[in-house]
Design a protein around this motif. Structure first.
Motif, PDB file in Angstrom:
ATOM      1  N   PHE A  65      38.752  37.529  42.312  1.00  0.00           N
ATOM      2  CA  PHE A  65      39.511  37.292  41.079  1.00  0.00           C
ATOM      3  C   PHE A  65      40.121  38.604  40.570  1.00  0.00           C
ATOM      4  O   PHE A  65      41.258  38.640  40.121  1.00  0.00           O
ATOM      5  CB  PHE A  65      38.598  36.711  39.989  1.00  0.00           C
ATOM      6  CG  PHE A  65      38.010  35.382  40.334  1.00  0.00           C
ATOM      7  CD1 PHE A  65      36.698  35.072  39.977  1.00  0.00           C
ATOM      8  CD2 PHE A  65      38.751  34.431  41.015  1.00  0.00           C
ATOM      9  CE1 PHE A  65      36.154  33.841  40.301  1.00  0.00           C
ATOM     10  CE2 PHE A  65      38.205  33.195  41.349  1.00  0.00           C
ATOM     11  CZ  PHE A  65      36.901  32.902  41.001  1.00  0.00           C
ATOM     12  N   ALA A  66      39.342  39.668  40.644  1.00  0.00           N
ATOM     13  CA  ALA A  66      39.853  40.966  40.173  1.00  0.00           C
ATOM     14  C   ALA A  66      41.045  41.417  41.014  1.00  0.00           C
ATOM     15  O   ALA A  66      42.025  41.953  40.492  1.00  0.00           O
ATOM     16  CB  ALA A  66      38.755  42.020  40.220  1.00  0.00           C
ATOM     17  N   LEU A  67      40.971  41.172  42.297  1.00  0.00           N
ATOM     18  CA  LEU A  67      42.040  41.609  43.214  1.00  0.00           C
ATOM     19  C   LEU A  67      43.364  40.918  42.925  1.00  0.00           C
ATOM     20  O   LEU A  67      44.411  41.395  43.313  1.00  0.00           O
ATOM     21  CB  LEU A  67      41.626  41.333  44.670  1.00  0.00           C
ATOM     22  CG  LEU A  67      40.616  42.315  45.268  1.00  0.00           C
ATOM     23  CD1 LEU A  67      39.992  41.735  46.530  1.00  0.00           C
ATOM     24  CD2 LEU A  67      41.280  43.649  45.587  1.00  0.00           C
ATOM     25  N   ALA A  68      43.305  39.778  42.268  1.00  0.00           N
ATOM     26  CA  ALA A  68      44.534  39.033  41.969  1.00  0.00           C
ATOM     27  C   ALA A  68      45.369  39.714  40.898  1.00  0.00           C
ATOM     28  O   ALA A  68      46.558  39.394  40.749  1.00  0.00           O
ATOM     29  CB  ALA A  68      44.184  37.612  41.518  1.00  0.00           C
ATOM     30  N   SER A  69      44.771  40.627  40.150  1.00  0.00           N
ATOM     31  CA  SER A  69      45.515  41.349  39.112  1.00  0.00           C
ATOM     32  C   SER A  69      46.276  40.418  38.183  1.00  0.00           C
ATOM     33  O   SER A  69      47.412  40.690  37.803  1.00  0.00           O
ATOM     34  CB  SER A  69      46.509  42.328  39.756  1.00  0.00           C
ATOM     35  OG  SER A  69      46.026  43.639  39.711  1.00  0.00           O
ATOM     36  N   PHE A  70      45.636  39.309  37.838  1.00  0.00           N
ATOM     37  CA  PHE A  70      46.187  38.355  36.873  1.00  0.00           C
ATOM     38  C   PHE A  70      47.528  37.761  37.295  1.00  0.00           C
ATOM     39  O   PHE A  70      48.329  37.347  36.452  1.00  0.00           O
ATOM     40  CB  PHE A  70      46.319  38.984  35.475  1.00  0.00           C
ATOM     41  CG  PHE A  70      45.034  39.541  34.973  1.00  0.00           C
ATOM     42  CD1 PHE A  70      44.799  40.905  34.971  1.00  0.00           C
ATOM     43  CD2 PHE A  70      44.025  38.698  34.529  1.00  0.00           C
ATOM     44  CE1 PHE A  70      43.576  41.418  34.536  1.00  0.00           C
ATOM     45  CE2 PHE A  70      42.808  39.206  34.095  1.00  0.00           C
ATOM     46  CZ  PHE A  70      42.594  40.567  34.103  1.00  0.00           C
ATOM     47  N   ASN A  71      47.748  37.699  38.598  1.00  0.00           N
ATOM     48  CA  ASN A  71      48.973  37.090  39.119  1.00  0.00           C
ATOM     49  C   ASN A  71      48.586  35.947  40.048  1.00  0.00           C
ATOM     50  O   ASN A  71      47.880  36.144  41.027  1.00  0.00           O
ATOM     51  CB  ASN A  71      49.801  38.154  39.854  1.00  0.00           C
ATOM     52  CG  ASN A  71      51.135  37.627  40.329  1.00  0.00           C
ATOM     53  OD1 ASN A  71      51.216  36.911  41.330  1.00  0.00           O
ATOM     54  ND2 ASN A  71      52.194  37.965  39.624  1.00  0.00           N
ATOM     55  N   ILE A  72      49.070  34.756  39.715  1.00  0.00           N
ATOM     56  CA  ILE A  72      48.659  33.561  40.466  1.00  0.00           C
ATOM     57  C   ILE A  72      49.075  33.671  41.927  1.00  0.00           C
ATOM     58  O   ILE A  72      48.313  33.370  42.839  1.00  0.00           O
ATOM     59  CB  ILE A  72      49.283  32.290  39.843  1.00  0.00           C
ATOM     60  CG1 ILE A  72      48.776  32.089  38.411  1.00  0.00           C
ATOM     61  CG2 ILE A  72      49.015  31.052  40.683  1.00  0.00           C
ATOM     62  CD1 ILE A  72      47.344  31.637  38.319  1.00  0.00           C
ATOM     63  N   GLN A  73      50.313  34.118  42.140  1.00  0.00           N
ATOM     64  CA  GLN A  73      50.804  34.184  43.515  1.00  0.00           C
ATOM     65  C   GLN A  73      49.976  35.166  44.338  1.00  0.00           C
ATOM     66  O   GLN A  73      49.697  34.917  45.503  1.00  0.00           O
ATOM     67  CB  GLN A  73      52.271  34.606  43.505  1.00  0.00           C
ATOM     68  CG  GLN A  73      52.941  34.499  44.859  1.00  0.00           C
ATOM     69  CD  GLN A  73      54.370  34.936  44.821  1.00  0.00           C
ATOM     70  OE1 GLN A  73      55.069  34.723  43.842  1.00  0.00           O
ATOM     71  NE2 GLN A  73      54.827  35.564  45.875  1.00  0.00           N
ATOM     72  N   GLN A  74      49.586  36.250  43.725  1.00  0.00           N
ATOM     73  CA  GLN A  74      48.778  37.230  44.430  1.00  0.00           C
ATOM     74  C   GLN A  74      47.418  36.623  44.777  1.00  0.00           C
ATOM     75  O   GLN A  74      46.898  36.830  45.866  1.00  0.00           O
ATOM     76  CB  GLN A  74      48.610  38.488  43.572  1.00  0.00           C
ATOM     77  CG  GLN A  74      47.986  39.665  44.297  1.00  0.00           C
ATOM     78  CD  GLN A  74      48.226  40.963  43.572  1.00  0.00           C
ATOM     79  OE1 GLN A  74      49.354  41.275  43.194  1.00  0.00           O
ATOM     80  NE2 GLN A  74      47.183  41.726  43.358  1.00  0.00           N
ATOM     81  N   PHE A  75      46.874  35.878  43.835  1.00  0.00           N
ATOM     82  CA  PHE A  75      45.598  35.214  44.125  1.00  0.00           C
ATOM     83  C   PHE A  75      45.754  34.248  45.290  1.00  0.00           C
ATOM     84  O   PHE A  75      44.934  34.206  46.205  1.00  0.00           O
ATOM     85  CB  PHE A  75      45.100  34.457  42.889  1.00  0.00           C
ATOM     86  CG  PHE A  75      43.924  33.573  43.180  1.00  0.00           C
ATOM     87  CD1 PHE A  75      44.092  32.207  43.361  1.00  0.00           C
ATOM     88  CD2 PHE A  75      42.660  34.099  43.321  1.00  0.00           C
ATOM     89  CE1 PHE A  75      43.018  31.390  43.666  1.00  0.00           C
ATOM     90  CE2 PHE A  75      41.567  33.288  43.629  1.00  0.00           C
ATOM     91  CZ  PHE A  75      41.752  31.929  43.803  1.00  0.00           C
ATOM     92  N   LEU A  76      46.840  33.474  45.268  1.00  0.00           N
ATOM     93  CA  LEU A  76      47.040  32.490  46.335  1.00  0.00           C
ATOM     94  C   LEU A  76      47.215  33.174  47.682  1.00  0.00           C
ATOM     95  O   LEU A  76      46.749  32.675  48.709  1.00  0.00           O
ATOM     96  CB  LEU A  76      48.252  31.609  46.015  1.00  0.00           C
ATOM     97  CG  LEU A  76      48.059  30.623  44.860  1.00  0.00           C
ATOM     98  CD1 LEU A  76      49.371  29.910  44.535  1.00  0.00           C
ATOM     99  CD2 LEU A  76      46.988  29.594  45.171  1.00  0.00           C
ATOM    100  N   LEU A  86      45.013  45.034  43.923  1.00  0.00           N
ATOM    101  CA  LEU A  86      45.096  44.892  45.382  1.00  0.00           C
ATOM    102  C   LEU A  86      45.510  46.219  46.024  1.00  0.00           C
ATOM    103  O   LEU A  86      45.126  46.514  47.157  1.00  0.00           O
ATOM    104  CB  LEU A  86      46.087  43.773  45.745  1.00  0.00           C
ATOM    105  CG  LEU A  86      46.204  43.381  47.212  1.00  0.00           C
ATOM    106  CD1 LEU A  86      44.841  43.006  47.791  1.00  0.00           C
ATOM    107  CD2 LEU A  86      47.160  42.185  47.369  1.00  0.00           C
ATOM    108  N   LEU A  87      46.236  47.032  45.290  1.00  0.00           N
ATOM    109  CA  LEU A  87      46.639  48.325  45.828  1.00  0.00           C
ATOM    110  C   LEU A  87      45.510  49.339  45.763  1.00  0.00           C
ATOM    111  O   LEU A  87      45.618  50.424  46.327  1.00  0.00           O
ATOM    112  CB  LEU A  87      47.873  48.849  45.083  1.00  0.00           C
ATOM    113  CG  LEU A  87      49.155  48.105  45.436  1.00  0.00           C
ATOM    114  CD1 LEU A  87      50.290  48.518  44.515  1.00  0.00           C
ATOM    115  CD2 LEU A  87      49.552  48.345  46.876  1.00  0.00           C
ATOM    116  N   CYS A  88      44.449  48.999  45.060  1.00  0.00           N
ATOM    117  CA  CYS A  88      43.264  49.872  45.085  1.00  0.00           C
ATOM    118  C   CYS A  88      42.617  49.837  46.462  1.00  0.00           C
ATOM    119  O   CYS A  88      41.921  50.778  46.851  1.00  0.00           O
ATOM    120  CB  CYS A  88      42.257  49.428  44.028  1.00  0.00           C
ATOM    121  SG  CYS A  88      42.827  49.670  42.340  1.00  0.00           S
ATOM    122  N   VAL A  89      42.845  48.737  47.191  1.00  0.00           N
ATOM    123  CA  VAL A  89      42.132  48.549  48.462  1.00  0.00           C
ATOM    124  C   VAL A  89      42.533  49.571  49.521  1.00  0.00           C
ATOM    125  O   VAL A  89      41.657  50.203  50.111  1.00  0.00           O
ATOM    126  CB  VAL A  89      42.333  47.096  48.953  1.00  0.00           C
ATOM    127  CG1 VAL A  89      41.735  46.891  50.327  1.00  0.00           C
ATOM    128  CG2 VAL A  89      41.720  46.124  47.950  1.00  0.00           C
TER     129      VAL A  89
END
Lengths: 656, 369
Positions: A460-471, A612-615
């Motif tokens: 959930f954290a990796l999604a950065s509050f963006n639905i598309q990123q989560f998907l 996600l860019l933290c990864v």
């Protein structure tokens, strides 16, 4: 072919076909309506602006109010469960009345043909824009009315009749007398002809005609909708019109200004929702959330910033993932409806398996080496930990935290005497600091190649509050799940932490690598990001973990940011490059801004990396520390990348 | 004229016959206008060099389309661009007149207007002095030459019936495959919007024919968003120099085809890699088949996207022009392959480019009826 349900972009599928509307509604998370519910008191009275990075969920939130979607919700509300909940929520919002759709949502996507109209010069330069929009609003109203009444646009237009009320203003009445018609067929033809003429004018290089004859003085369709009586087979059709302009970022800056001026001046008398990608608004507007000068948010317009509306993001994505898994239930044998069931979060198991005696011995040696000549100060702590821990993995974690403490103590500018032991109390305080615990976990993960990016919470954290990123992330993980199911693997072996970590790393690396090709000013953004990431990585992994759990952003004083903006306006090329990079990165949710952050008597613009860019930079996912940077430093980064500088432990501007 | 008849017997001059064809053609007095782009592609000067070597009588004129997003833009491949310009000066000097046409492709707010600017210029350009207009697409982006060819083809069909318009491409599959095009925005090209954006016709089925090569994932996803197709027909290159090329494309786009589009596997079409006329006929056949099949439901609209080599895209242009189809394209920067260096300007390489020229005769003598 069997598809990955997380990668299906429901909102993008063209509205109109029943199957597509059904698919869309079936995958729509009801909790997303919470964003609208928060402003329900003024929902229909003042304009609503929606802003987000791409993939934030704006189109979905509009499309659920389109006639096709509402019709399907009405039809299926009797099923109960989620369908009924959706219907009830629509009723509560005022989109339904008595269980039936009341709102006619005119969902219009602003395409590039509007923008080409902006090339017309002169005081009437918005005349063609208004004309095209007028024609589309009216056509959409006709289509929507048909849809809600189960009529066919091709065959049943003669069953519709239209009349304008006397309350309409004189300009609207004049426009209606020229462009309107009481008969559905005639009205549809007039509006189609108008639309076709404008489209041909903009498209055909050989077009010769009088464009001024097509121009309209204003957006009379909005006043028309407020004063239009519609009858279906002679019976009055009761409705609330809602005009939704999606992707208004496609308009030219001049058209956007004109549209906002019109909305804010209250010329429009029906409900208007407008969505923008942040890149269209300019950095200042996004940071201040002031979309229009001299207009007050809340009083004159409502605003939803999807990336800032974080309240129930977790619930939204949980719901969406459940719906998506449900849609693939047949393929996965109906084993589980909850996506997070497939995503192992067994953190302790990882430590149990991988932090063994060998690691413990190595950590002990490092602790001794870190203490160096001041070993005596820490000897009792080392003994205490060794005696206290019965489990090897626990010993490893505590030794790693101790190593951090030792580096902090040894590295202090003003030291204690060598013979003064570091107390148990100091150790306890240190070990109970959640940031230190997390930093130690991160360091162990990096040093011993343990999986770190796994589990539902981190997803959930990796999604950065963006639905598309989560998907996108969930889709990459789910691909593996589907393969495991096909291979008939044991349920417990679904998505082991190691696999999750590897998949997330791939997705994060690809995200970073694609930035030059996917965002405006991509190569500038990429340079800024890589320098920022390198800086964060270096600061995070300092032995004493001064910014535990880690550094995931940078900060510029507001004063220097304003100086940057000023120099950009004056044409300074280097500043322009940096400003554009920040602007584009913020617009695409690559950098998450927090303006006017107060720290040590100053105000900062903090820019956090998208999670996600933290990864790729092996950073933690918590909103950790950030490091102040001077404007000159950032300009240097744009030129030559991040360079290591000798940094004293204590530095002005240090903020946690 | 039924679709497919216009270029039923079109002439595609392949590399092994290219020099013979043009030397024979230029034996008679021909007034030739060569329109070309200015860029970093090493193939930029191949045609000019070849045509010059043919000699012949008549006017020789070169239009250099110098396109860039803003007046201050400097290409990251400036050294390659300059190398091309120096080489071109040497070719043109004493042989042809030169006119540079500045095309600033973006306006305020990043609005792409390259196609509009090119259209406006060539609508007004005096073409009466030419018998042959050769458009070298090798160093021109598709977002410019589709509209350019449309304007020239229409003018040649109207006021200048005796003008012969040829589209020429230097085919190098490996080089094309290595070029990475960013997809900053996606739009319908000027002259090729069809009825796609019209709300009054939003109910009619949209058939999307997309000609594919590798390295276009981003463009594909973005284009799907604006096309909103009812059905999709990817066109893959086969037969091709790499016999597994189409498989590689399927593997690369598998996630998009399966997960995002839920594509029917029966929808794949194959067209010969180095045959733009095969691409043309494939699209035209698809169009006719769909039109016939969907006739009971009313009308249908066709959209074409050429995420492919420039040679194949000429076939796509022909079909789109003839069928009034929409053309959706992703517009961005073209980044050269990482391995591209100045060795590509060596004589040996230049000769191989000259031996890889294809020409498609679009208007004029073969079509006089």
């Amino acid at each position: 072919m069997i598809g990955n349900p997380f990668l299906y972009r429901a909102a993008d599928v063209r509205s109109g076909s029943m199957a597509d509307d059904r698919n869309f509604v079936n995958l729509f998370g009801v909790s997303s309506l919470g964003l609208i519910r928060e402003m329900s008191t003024n929902l229909w009275n003042i304009p609503l602006l929606m802003i987000s990075a791409p993939g934030g969920g704006k189109s979905s939130l509009m499309r659920i109010f389109s006639p096709g979607a509402l019709h399907y919700i009405e039809e299926t509300s009797r099923i109960g469960g989620v369908r009924q909940s959706l219907s009830e929520q629509m009723e509560a919002l005022g989109a339904f009345k008595g269980g039936k759709p009341y709102v006619v949502g005119l969902w219009l996507r602003m395409g590039s043909e509007f923008r080409t109209l902006s090339q017309v010069e002169g005081p009437d330069r918005h005349g063609l824009f208004c004309a095209l929009l007028n024609s589309r609003i009216v056509l959409s109203m006709i289509n929507g009315t048909c849809r809600l009444n189960d009529l066919s646009v091709g065959k049943d237009l003669n069953r519709l009749s239209f009349s304008i009320r006397p309350e309409a203003d004189s300009m609207t009445a004049a426009a209606w007398s020229k462009w309107g018609a009481s008969d559905g067929v005639a009205l549809h033809k007039k509006m189609s002809d108008l639309e076709n003429s404008i489209c041909e004018m903009t498209d055909d290089p050989f077009w010769h005609g009088d464009s001024s004859a097509l121009a309209h003085t204003r957006l009379w369709a909005s006043n028309l909708l407020a004063n239009l009586d519609i009858k279906v087979d002679g019976c009055a059709f009761s409705y609330r019109p809602l005009v939704m302009l999606d992707d208004a970022n496609e308009l030219s800056p001049d058209q956007i200004r004109y549209l906002l001026d019109m909305l804010m001046s209250r010329q429009v008398t029906v409900s208007f929702w407008v969505s923008f990608r942040k890149e269209a608004l300019g950095l200042e507007s996004v940071l201040t959330q002031r979309i229009h000068r001299a207009m007050e948010r809340g009083r004159d317009y409502q605003l939803i910033d999807f990336e800032r509306a974080r309240g129930d993001f977790r619930n939204r994505v949980l719901e969406i993932s459940k719906l998506r898994v449900q849609s693939a239930a047949v393929q996965i044998g109906g084993l589980s409806q909850a996506f997070i069931d497939f995503v192992s979060d067994e953190r302790d198991e990882v430590f149990l398996k991988r932090l063994d005696e060998g690691v413990a011995r190595e950590l002990r040696s490092r602790v001794l080496a870190a203490a160096g000549p001041e070993l005596e100060r820490f000897r009792s702590l080392i003994s205490h930990i060794e005696n206290d821990c019965s489990e090897t993995h626990d010993l490893c974690r505590r030794l790693r935290m101790l190593e951090i403490l030792i580096h902090r103590e040894v590295g202090k500018a003003q030291k204690s005497f060598n013979f003064l032991e570091v107390s148990d109390q100091t150790l306890r305080r240190h070990e109970s600091d959640k940031a230190i615990v997390e930093a130690a976990e991160l360091f162990l993960a990096k040093e011993y190649r343990l999986p770190y990016y796994f589990g539902a919470q981190r997803l959930f954290a990796l999604a950065s509050f963006n639905i598309q990123q989560f998907l996108k992330l969930a889709g990459a993980l789910f691909e593996e799940i589907m393969t495991a199911i096909r291979l008939d693997r044991d349920a417990d072996s679904f998505l082991l932490p190691e696999r999750q970590h590897a998949i997330v790393n791939d997705v994060g690396r690809t995200f970073l690598d694609e930035i030059p090709f996917t965002v405006t000013n991509g190569s500038q953004v990429s340079r800024l990001l890589r320098a920022t990431g390198d800086m964060c990585m270096r600061e995070t992994y300092r032995q004493s973990a001064p910014y535990a759990p880690g550094v995931t952003g940078l900060a510029l004083t507001m004063h220097e940011f304003e100086a940057l903006a000023k120099r950009t306006r004056k044409g300074d090329e280097a500043c322009l490059e940096l400003y554009q990079a920040i602007e584009s990165a913020v617009a695409h949710n690559i950098l998450e801004p927090e303006p006017n952050y107060k720290c040590k008597g100053q105000e900062f613009l903090v820019l956090y990396l998208n999670r996600l860019l933290c990864v790729p930079f092996q950073l933690p996912l918590q909103r950790g520390g950030f490091r102040e940077q001077r404007l000159l430093t950032l300009l240097e980064w744009m030129r030559s990348g991040y360079r290591k500088t000798k940094v004293p432990e204590r530095q002005l501007g240090l903020c946690e | 004229m039924r679709i497919g008849e216009r270029w039923e017997d079109a002439i595609h001059v392949k590399p092994d016959f290219f020099k013979t064809f043009w030397s024979q053609r230029l034996e008679q007095k021909r007034d030739v206008l060569l329109i070309m782009g200015v860029g970093w592609d090493p193939r930029m000067t191949a045609l000019a060099r070849t045509i010059k070597a043919m000699g012949g009588q008549g006017l020789r004129s070169v239009h250099l389309i110098a396109y860039r997003p803003s007046p201050s833009f400097v290409s990251p491949q400036k050294h390659m661009v300059e190398k091309n310009l120096v080489a071109l000066e040497q070719i043109i000097g004493g042989w042809a007149t030169k006119e540079t046409i500045e095309v600033i492709t973006r306006k305020e707010g990043g609005l792409y207007v390259g196609d509009e600017v090119v259209a406006e210029h060539y609508l007004k350009c005096d073409l009466s002095g030419f018998t042959d207009i050769i458009v070298d697409v090798s160093a021109l982006p598709k977002s410019l030459y589709f509209t350019l060819l449309l304007v020239l083809a229409k003018r040649a069909g109207g006021e200048h019936k005796d003008i012969n318009v040829h589209a020429v491409a230097c085919q190098d599959v490996e080089l094309d495959a290595g070029i990475v095009e960013s997809a900053e925005d996606v739009r319908l090209l000027k002259g090729f919007r069809g009825r796609l954006t019209r709300l009054s016709q939003s109910d009619i089925p949209r058939i999307w024919a997309v000609i594919l090569e590798r390295n276009y994932s981003m463009s594909l996803t973005k284009l799907h968003g604006i096309v909103g197709p009812t059905d999709i027909y990817p066109i893959l290159p086969f037969p091709a120099r790499n016999p597994r090329g189409d498989d590689d494309i399927l593997i690369e786009y598998e996630s998009i085809f399966v997960n995002e589009w839920n594509l029917n596997p029966m929808n794949f079409i194959y067209a010969v890699e180095e045959e733009p006329l095969d691409v043309y006929r494939s699209i035209v056949s698809l169009y006719q088949w769909q039109k016939d099949a969907l006739e009971p439901l009313g009308d249908m609209s066709m959209v074409v996207s050429a995420l492919s080599s420039k040679l194949s895209s000429i076939g796509a242009f022909m079909a789109a022009f003839e069928g009034n189809m929409a053309v959706a394209h992703a517009i961005g920067r073209h980044n050269p392959p990482a391995y591209l260096d100045l060795s590509f300007w060596d004589n040996g390489k230049m000769r191989s480019f000259e031996d890889s020229l294809h020409s498609v005769w679009l208007t004029g003598e073969p079509y006089e009826s």
